[in-house]
Design a protein around this motif. Structure first.
Motif, mmCIF file in Angstrom:
data_model
loop_
_atom_site.group_PDB
_atom_site.id
_atom_site.type_symbol
_atom_site.label_atom_id
_atom_site.label_comp_id
_atom_site.label_asym_id
_atom_site.label_seq_id
_atom_site.Cartn_x
_atom_site.Cartn_y
_atom_site.Cartn_z
ATOM 1 N N THR A 43 35.593 38.027 -93.510
ATOM 2 C CA THR A 43 34.818 38.843 -92.654
ATOM 3 C C THR A 43 35.629 38.142 -91.267
ATOM 4 O O THR A 43 35.191 39.871 -90.438
ATOM 5 C CB THR A 43 33.395 38.369 -93.205
ATOM 6 N N ASP A 44 35.118 37.595 -90.605
ATOM 7 C CA ASP A 44 35.502 37.401 -89.824
ATOM 8 C C ASP A 44 36.478 37.719 -89.486
ATOM 9 O O ASP A 44 36.505 38.361 -88.149
ATOM 10 C CB ASP A 44 35.697 35.822 -89.425
ATOM 11 N N GLU A 45 37.833 37.894 -89.957
ATOM 12 C CA GLU A 45 38.884 38.481 -89.639
ATOM 13 C C GLU A 45 39.077 39.433 -88.567
ATOM 14 O O GLU A 45 39.583 40.342 -88.161
ATOM 15 C CB GLU A 45 40.199 38.398 -90.811
ATOM 16 N N MET A 46 38.190 40.591 -90.289
ATOM 17 C CA MET A 46 37.651 41.901 -89.720
ATOM 18 C C MET A 46 37.821 41.890 -88.394
ATOM 19 O O MET A 46 37.898 42.738 -87.940
ATOM 20 C CB MET A 46 38.007 43.061 -91.249
ATOM 21 N N ALA A 47 36.390 41.817 -88.705
ATOM 22 C CA ALA A 47 35.795 41.543 -87.116
ATOM 23 C C ALA A 47 36.708 41.235 -85.604
ATOM 24 O O ALA A 47 36.099 41.589 -84.575
ATOM 25 C CB ALA A 47 34.701 40.409 -87.028
ATOM 26 N N GLU A 48 37.096 40.202 -85.906
ATOM 27 C CA GLU A 48 38.255 39.882 -84.574
ATOM 28 C C GLU A 48 39.253 40.525 -84.106
ATOM 29 O O GLU A 48 39.410 40.858 -83.003
ATOM 30 C CB GLU A 48 38.510 38.119 -85.023
ATOM 31 N N GLY A 405 27.900 56.860 -77.424
ATOM 32 C CA GLY A 405 27.002 56.691 -76.734
ATOM 33 C C GLY A 405 27.076 54.749 -75.894
ATOM 34 O O GLY A 405 27.754 54.861 -75.964
ATOM 35 N N PRO A 406 25.554 54.775 -74.648
ATOM 36 C CA PRO A 406 26.477 53.411 -74.236
ATOM 37 C C PRO A 406 25.914 52.966 -75.266
ATOM 38 O O PRO A 406 26.084 51.184 -74.848
ATOM 39 C CB PRO A 406 24.672 53.533 -72.967
ATOM 40 N N ARG A 407 25.196 52.825 -76.462
ATOM 41 C CA ARG A 407 25.219 51.561 -77.092
ATOM 42 C C ARG A 407 25.675 51.579 -78.419
ATOM 43 O O ARG A 407 25.423 51.479 -79.798
ATOM 44 C CB ARG A 407 23.549 51.213 -77.521
ATOM 45 N N GLU A 408 27.147 52.039 -78.960
ATOM 46 C CA GLU A 408 27.660 52.620 -79.871
ATOM 47 C C GLU A 408 27.978 50.883 -80.829
ATOM 48 O O GLU A 408 28.415 50.233 -80.313
ATOM 49 C CB GLU A 408 29.447 52.904 -79.190
ATOM 50 N N TYR A 409 28.060 51.302 -82.148
ATOM 51 C CA TYR A 409 28.489 50.117 -82.918
ATOM 52 C C TYR A 409 28.137 50.564 -83.867
ATOM 53 O O TYR A 409 28.083 51.270 -84.631
ATOM 54 C CB TYR A 409 27.034 48.698 -83.204
ATOM 55 N N VAL A 410 28.924 49.476 -84.864
ATOM 56 C CA VAL A 410 29.048 49.848 -86.197
ATOM 57 C C VAL A 410 28.645 48.665 -87.091
ATOM 58 O O VAL A 410 28.448 47.137 -85.927
ATOM 59 C CB VAL A 410 30.722 49.400 -86.415
ATOM 60 N N GLU A 411 27.840 48.127 -88.170
ATOM 61 C CA GLU A 411 27.360 47.912 -88.731
ATOM 62 C C GLU A 411 28.629 47.400 -89.615
ATOM 63 O O GLU A 411 29.326 47.379 -90.408
ATOM 64 C CB GLU A 411 26.278 48.375 -89.934
ATOM 65 N N GLU A 412 28.704 46.312 -89.903
ATOM 66 C CA GLU A 412 29.365 45.196 -90.446
ATOM 67 C C GLU A 412 29.842 45.146 -92.408
ATOM 68 O O GLU A 412 30.220 45.674 -92.789
ATOM 69 C CB GLU A 412 29.606 43.768 -90.285
ATOM 70 N N ALA A 413 28.964 45.557 -92.895
ATOM 71 C CA ALA A 413 28.481 46.428 -93.714
ATOM 72 C C ALA A 413 29.337 47.488 -94.267
ATOM 73 O O ALA A 413 30.442 47.392 -95.207
ATOM 74 C CB ALA A 413 27.134 45.889 -94.875
ATOM 75 N N ALA A 414 28.460 48.160 -93.284
ATOM 76 C CA ALA A 414 29.350 48.893 -93.711
ATOM 77 C C ALA A 414 30.986 49.632 -93.449
ATOM 78 O O ALA A 414 31.337 50.474 -94.207
ATOM 79 C CB ALA A 414 29.203 50.240 -92.938
ATOM 80 N N LEU A 415 31.151 48.790 -92.321
ATOM 81 C CA LEU A 415 33.067 48.640 -92.990
ATOM 82 C C LEU A 415 33.708 48.248 -93.474
ATOM 83 O O LEU A 415 34.156 48.720 -93.866
ATOM 84 C CB LEU A 415 32.277 47.839 -90.942
ATOM 85 N N HIS A 416 32.902 46.891 -94.263
ATOM 86 C CA HIS A 416 33.091 46.549 -95.653
ATOM 87 C C HIS A 416 33.076 47.427 -97.025
ATOM 88 O O HIS A 416 34.653 47.638 -97.730
ATOM 89 C CB HIS A 416 32.006 45.395 -95.781
#
Length: 431
Positions: A43-48, A405-416
């Motif tokens: 999890t941390d490796e993917m986020a990093e 957009g200015p607050r573009e994001y991704v959910e880590e759960a969706a990433l997994h």
């Protein structure tokens, strides 16, 4: 008259079911648990990795730091035990910095599956967007949704499939390209130019921000630039001039009526709950006129950018637009030039294709709800594979409504979940 999806095949690049090895149960619980556990330990490796990719300011246009981003991905793949090649773009336009395609192979079997993504991003609203923030189960920053987050999901899905022995009878080829945001001729087009898309591939997946849906179809695109000429004159002698700006407005009005008509032609494909069913047109996304505030403008221009449902033929719609503009120009005696800057076909893969069925069952097992096949409201690079009769799908962790957009994001759960789907899908097709 609006065509049904079946009737739209003459316009879209559409593929009917072709022979594929019958799928087994998709996927078995034990394999799912193994994949989920493997990803959970990273999890941390993917986020990093995603945070590192966001920090590379690969804005396009103008094409900044494309070579640096490609090298970052190559090095990340090497750290995961995957040898990747950087393919310089042979016909790159002026402006982009060291454009390159990243190509890597996982596995060595005969059966082939493509994972395709892009690492260029739209320009930021604020430079702070390139410093990603990880908080509350989200990673926020430019490109997290579209689609550096998807790239991370694809990469770790491929590695999980390899490490857990899911692809003993095949190989995954990763294609990571540099210019999806500006037409993709110098990225995906490079793959075509080099003959690197194999028509015998079982499927291609791209992790664009589909929000958990499966995009099995995408719109076509047409972009025009309209230049209008008048005659300059000083404000003190304005009557001697011909105001190109006002003449431009005369040309815009019939195009505006056409845009309303176009939006009223609904597609027969399923769309997302917030997506308009009609084809869409933006008039004046870029526009300008004149030399100074106190001079009658002698020139003016505006753009027309359309996204056309698979039932529509962009070539036919271009003829209609040109005819409308030329007629309005004749009526007012206006000198006008229309230049096409983009023309891309729509593409669709039959949801009855066996590769689509395997994907739907895999997504349903991971998401916990029935899979949804939908039309992507924009264009997808899957069209480059569709030209070679490769079944093509978009499925990714981001959400389209926050992309760009200015607050573009991704959910880590969706990433997994995305990485899990990619690993399991590879296992079902290649195992």
């Amino acid at each position: 008259m609006t065509n049904t999806p079946a009737q739209s095949r003459a316009q879209a690049q559409w593929y009917s079911p072709t022979p594929l090895a019958p799928p087994g149960p998709v996927p078995d619980d034990r394999t799912r648990r193994r994949v989920r556990a493997w990803l959970g330990e990273r999890t941390d490796e993917m986020a990093e990795l995603l945070i590192r990719l966001v920090a590379v300011e690969s804005e396009n246009p103008p094409g900044r730091e494309l070579g640096r981003c490609a090298a970052t991905l190559r090095d990340a793949l090497a750290g995961l035990g995957i040898e990747a090649r950087l393919l310089p773009v042979t016909a790159a336009p002026a402006g982009p910095e060291d454009p390159a395609v990243v190509r890597a192979t996982v596995g060595d079997g005969d059966r082939l599956l493509y994972f395709h993504g892009h690492f260029d991003v739209v320009p930021a609203q604020d430079r702070g967007q390139f410093s990603a923030v990880r908080a509350g189960g989200r990673i926020t920053g430019r490109g997290t949704a579209d689609m550096k987050g998807g790239v991370v999901g694809m990469v770790y899905g491929a590695v999980a499939a390899r490490e857990l022995g899911l692809i003993d009878d095949g190989r995954i080829v990763l294609h990571l390209v540099c210019d999806e945001e500006t037409g993709s001729v110098a990225g995906a087009g490079e793959l075509v130019a080099r003959g690197l898309i194999d028509p015998g591939a079982l499927a291609v997946l791209t992790a664009e921000p589909s929000g958990g849906a499966i995009w099995h179809a995408a719109r076509g695109a047409l972009t025009l630039r309209v230049d209008v000429r008048g005659t300059e004159a000083h404000v003190g002698q304005a009557e001697r001039g011909v105001n190109a700006f006002l003449r431009m407005l005369d040309l815009v009005r019939p195009v505006e009526r056409y845009a309303a008509e176009l939006a009223g032609r609904p597609t027969g494909f399923a769309t997302g709950p917030d997506d308009p069913p009609g084809s869409q047109l933006v008039i004046g996304g870029l526009a300008g006129s004149g030399a100074n505030f106190n001079v009658v403008p002698g020139t003016a221009y505006f753009t027309i950018d359309g996204r056309f449902n698979p039932e529509e033929d962009p070539v036919v719609e271009e003829r209609r637009l040109r005819a409308l503009i030329e007629e309005a120009a004749r009526e007012t005696g206006t000198e006008v030039t229309v230049v096409r800057t983009q023309l891309q076909p729509s593409a669709a893969t039959d949801p009855g294709h066996p590769a689509a069925g395997v994907l739907a069952r895999t997504v349903a097992a991971v998401e916990g709800v029935p899979a949804r096949f939908e039309l992507c409201p924009g264009i997808l690079e899957t069209r480059w594979y569709a030209r070679h009769s490769v079944p093509a799908f978009g499925y990714g962790p981001g959400r389209l409504d926050v992309s760009h957009g200015p607050r573009e994001y991704v959910e880590e759960a969706a990433l997994h979940r995305t990485a899990e789907v990619y690993a399991l899908y590879a296992g079902e097709l290649l195992g």
